[in-house]
Design an enzyme around this catalytic site. Sequence first.
Site, mmCIF file in Angstrom:
data_model
loop_
_atom_site.group_PDB
_atom_site.id
_atom_site.type_symbol
_atom_site.label_atom_id
_atom_site.label_comp_id
_atom_site.label_asym_id
_atom_site.label_seq_id
_atom_site.Cartn_x
_atom_site.Cartn_y
_atom_site.Cartn_z
ATOM 1 N N SER A 124 20.210 43.762 48.347
ATOM 2 C CA SER A 124 20.279 44.447 47.121
ATOM 3 C C SER A 124 18.852 43.706 46.501
ATOM 4 C CB SER A 124 21.312 44.031 46.415
ATOM 5 O OG SER A 124 21.371 44.244 44.997
ATOM 6 N N TYR A 147 16.467 50.108 43.307
ATOM 7 C CA TYR A 147 16.532 51.156 41.986
ATOM 8 C C TYR A 147 15.399 51.224 41.407
ATOM 9 C CZ TYR A 147 21.693 49.765 42.018
ATOM 10 O OH TYR A 147 22.776 49.364 42.409
ATOM 11 N N THR A 173 18.545 53.673 45.999
ATOM 12 C CA THR A 173 19.870 54.009 45.626
ATOM 13 C C THR A 173 19.750 55.110 44.303
ATOM 14 O OG1 THR A 173 20.844 51.863 46.214
ATOM 15 C CG2 THR A 173 22.151 52.972 44.768
ATOM 16 N N LYS A 233 20.103 56.405 49.086
ATOM 17 C CA LYS A 233 21.412 55.917 49.079
ATOM 18 C C LYS A 233 22.636 56.577 48.123
ATOM 19 C CE LYS A 233 24.393 51.773 49.306
ATOM 20 N NZ LYS A 233 24.766 51.522 48.025
ATOM 21 N N HIS A 257 28.998 54.165 46.369
ATOM 22 C CA HIS A 257 28.860 52.838 45.917
ATOM 23 C C HIS A 257 30.102 52.050 45.809
ATOM 24 C CE1 HIS A 257 25.281 51.067 43.416
ATOM 25 N NE2 HIS A 257 26.065 50.266 43.261
HETATM 26 C C1 LIG Z 1 30.048 43.535 44.315
HETATM 27 C C2 LIG Z 1 29.161 44.774 44.781
HETATM 28 C C3 LIG Z 1 27.868 44.734 44.516
HETATM 29 C C4 LIG Z 1 27.103 46.183 44.958
HETATM 30 N N1 LIG Z 1 25.850 46.031 44.587
HETATM 31 C C5 LIG Z 1 24.941 47.081 45.036
HETATM 32 C C6 LIG Z 1 23.708 47.181 44.830
HETATM 33 O O1 LIG Z 1 23.014 46.187 44.207
HETATM 34 N N2 LIG Z 1 23.027 48.385 45.420
HETATM 35 C C7 LIG Z 1 23.624 49.185 45.899
HETATM 36 O O2 LIG Z 1 23.010 50.130 46.109
HETATM 37 N N3 LIG Z 1 24.912 49.101 46.210
HETATM 38 C C8 LIG Z 1 25.591 48.116 45.808
HETATM 39 N N4 LIG Z 1 27.175 48.091 46.016
HETATM 40 C C9 LIG Z 1 27.521 49.108 46.872
HETATM 41 C C10 LIG Z 1 27.436 48.918 48.367
HETATM 42 O O3 LIG Z 1 25.918 48.878 48.966
HETATM 43 C C11 LIG Z 1 28.275 49.814 49.249
HETATM 44 O O4 LIG Z 1 27.983 51.136 48.860
HETATM 45 C C12 LIG Z 1 29.729 49.480 49.055
HETATM 46 O O5 LIG Z 1 30.135 48.407 48.795
HETATM 47 C C13 LIG Z 1 30.513 50.089 50.327
HETATM 48 O O6 LIG Z 1 31.930 50.071 50.096
HETATM 49 P P1 LIG Z 1 32.851 48.902 50.556
HETATM 50 O O7 LIG Z 1 32.696 47.625 49.686
HETATM 51 O O8 LIG Z 1 34.289 49.550 50.514
HETATM 52 O O9 LIG Z 1 32.632 48.627 52.157
HETATM 53 C C14 LIG Z 1 27.606 46.896 45.679
HETATM 54 C C15 LIG Z 1 28.926 46.921 45.933
HETATM 55 C C16 LIG Z 1 29.628 45.704 45.594
HETATM 56 C C17 LIG Z 1 31.140 45.592 46.008
#
Ligand SMILES: Cc1cc2nc3c(=O)[nH]c(=O)nc-3n(C[C@H](O)[C@H](O)[C@H](O)COP(=O)(O)O)c2cc1C
Length: 360
Positions: A124, A147, A173, A233, A257
Amino acid sequence: MSNWTTQAPPPDPEVTNPDPIITVDDYAPIARRLLTPEAWDYYDGGGGDEITLRANCEAYRRIKLRPRVLVDIANCDLSTVVSGSRVSMPILIAPMAYHGLAHSEAEMASVEGARLAQTLMVSSINSSRTLEQIAAYRHGPLWQQLYFGPDRAATLNLVGRIERAGYQAIVLTVDRPVSGMRTRDLRNRFKLPTGVRAANFGDADRSLDAICAATWEDLSWLINSTTLPVMVKGILTGEDASRAAEMGAAAIMVSNHGGRLLDSVNASIDSLKEVVLAVSGRCDVYCDGGIRRGTDVLKALAIGAKAVLVGRPILWGLAAEGAQGVARVLEILRQELRQAMMLAGRPTINDIDPSLIGGF
Ligand SMILES: Cc1cc2nc3c(=O)[nH]c(=O)nc-3n(C[C@H](O)[C@H](O)[C@H](O)COP(=O)(O)O)c2cc1C
């Protein structure tokens, strides 16, 4: 007292099996005990009423499989190539902010976990170590999530850093033009604790709120501004997927997300089919959200994903056991996927096709 009442009781499975970790979900309560309630909620929570958050997992349970029998499964092989990078299995680590909330070694432990499992992490941009530190530590392919910055100059600055640090791809993203309303974080008045910050940026909380609503012109500009492949994404419709593929996106990641943004959108697995059809082979399609079992991975691949990304379970493993925990989460999913592939009569990734899907 008769003899049989004094015999030893049958073995207690809790005692005879000293290792209670069987599924990745087994890591969740362990992580919950180790994290502060606020950090747990930040990781675990979703947008609004968490309808989509729940749907992501529930949707996989609805999908049924059509196994084939009497197939030669002697040579089961999970390895695959994702956008030019060879990985030992089609299971990657999703980009997630602030691994430092889970473990003192933060993203360094996660990237080590990816190395141990011979797969790749998407880091990230809101990481708690700098993208240069993470890149210097890795031993295999690594992609960087991004981003759009507040302006193109700021974005270009980050892109230059990503290129120089040696990442293989940029994962842009696009589903967060404004912050999500995560109810639990609002109730907790969540703030990053001292010592955890978005290390790629100057001041502590900048990335929590600084959001830039970019447009298709910005995507086109970015694709033309970097030598790296740009993956997009956060797409949930065939229309957007087709447009991104047309513009030269290197891959589409079907994602909501992890249910953290717009509540009530489709479970990501329910959007996968229309995206795969719209993209029609022009680029790879990946999928994340709610992957907790090897059979979930199998279903996503059968519907047309080249690979899946796993989010929260990685943070659970990280909180519980650092790099080893991350690797173990990935190994559990690998073993489950391997077993599911053999039971389904699909011994290699290439054998997994839509005919494996029975119904929804
Ligand atoms: C705590 C947390 C932080 C996240 N931060 C980002 C991020 O910084 N950038 C991003 O594109 N997605 C972020 N996501 C989304 C994840 O990339 C992903 O799409 C998602 O967690 C997948 O679902 P799952 O947790 O059910 O496996 C985040 C998800 C979580 C749980």
